[in-house]
Design a protein around this motif. Structure first.
Motif: not given
Length: 271
Positions: A227-236, A257-271
């Protein structure tokens, strides 16, 4: 009254210590205007003293023999009885009838305690507070902090929803039959005015924590790598080399919140 033989399939360990019972009733502090619900009244160790203080008590019991036993008590007229599994009980109907937040308490069967608490979190908006006797290790997991071996998904979800206080440690000798584990009585009070954590959707937080702690010995770069690249984790400001138990609830909420704000969650979970 005929002796009740505890049933192993229901994890029945009945509280028998009068002083502990007295302390628990004092902690619960029931009032007649409140909607109180007891899960698993058992041999009425808490039911009876609670009924001495209020006019009505709702009880949920899965053992029909114990329900029959309750009918022989003088306080039975004060009970509203449900012969049901607490895991599938519709708690919302209690709110609808009275329009009051419900207070839930009980000496929980240890084999369902974690599942039941997670189930009740899904109905948190109708609950005023919960006061439970639990296996000591489960109680410690609920209040565990980052860095602890007991800190995990249950700690995060529980502390996201509630302020949790350990009230009383209880010896195995206070029960019959005597369990092989120590017990703890604690309170869980849902946040109302002040919320220490925020996520757009609890399902995403639950998904991330489940994924992370499935591989709790792996560092985040690996356990959450899909889900999260090393770059994203460091950014957060999250160290990708840390293990899941070293990440705070606030940081897990950031990931959610990062998953939701960047629409990443749609690949993994339905909310």
């Amino acid at each position: 009254m005929k002796k009740h033989i505890p049933m192993k399939k229901f994890s029945q360990n009945f509280l028998i210590d009068f002083n502990v019972i007295k302390e628990i009733v004092k902690f619960i502090n029931p009032k007649s205007h409140q909607t109180l619900v007891e899960i698993g009244p058992g041999l009425a160790a808490l039911t009876q003293p609670i009924c001495n203080l209020i006019d009505e008590l709702i009880v949920i019991e899965i053992d029909k023999f114990l329900l029959e036993r309750l009918k022989k008590y003088a306080f039975y007229s004060k009970l509203i009885v449900f012969y049901q599994d607490a895991l599938v009980f519709d708690y919302s109907k209690l709110l609808n009838k009275r329009n009051k937040l419900i207070r839930i308490f009980g000496n929980l069967p240890y084999h369902i305690s974690t599942s039941l608490i997670l189930c009740l979190f899904e109905r948190i908006n109708i609950i005023k507070d919960m006061n439970f006797m639990l296996q000591k290790e489960v109680a410690e997991r609920l209040v565990a902090s980052p860095g602890s071996k007991l800190y995990g998904r249950l700690s995060i979800i529980a502390q996201y929803y509630c302020n949790i206080k350990i009230l009383l440690d209880v010896s195995p000798k206070c029960f019959k039959p005597v369990p092989k584990v120590k017990s703890t009585f604690l309170s869980l009070t849902p946040y109302t005015n002040y919320f220490p954590y925020f996520t757009y959707n609890i399902k995403v937080l639950s998904y991330i924590t489940n994924l992370a702690f499935q591989k709790r010995r792996k560092i985040l770069r690996h356990s959450l790598g899909k889900i999260f690249s090393e770059k994203v984790l460091i950014k957060l400001n999250i160290n990708p080399k840390l293990r899941p138990e070293n990440i705070s609830i606030l940081q897990y909420c950031q990931l959610s919140n990062y998953m939701i704000e960047n629409n990443i969650y749609q690949k993994y979970i339905s909310i």
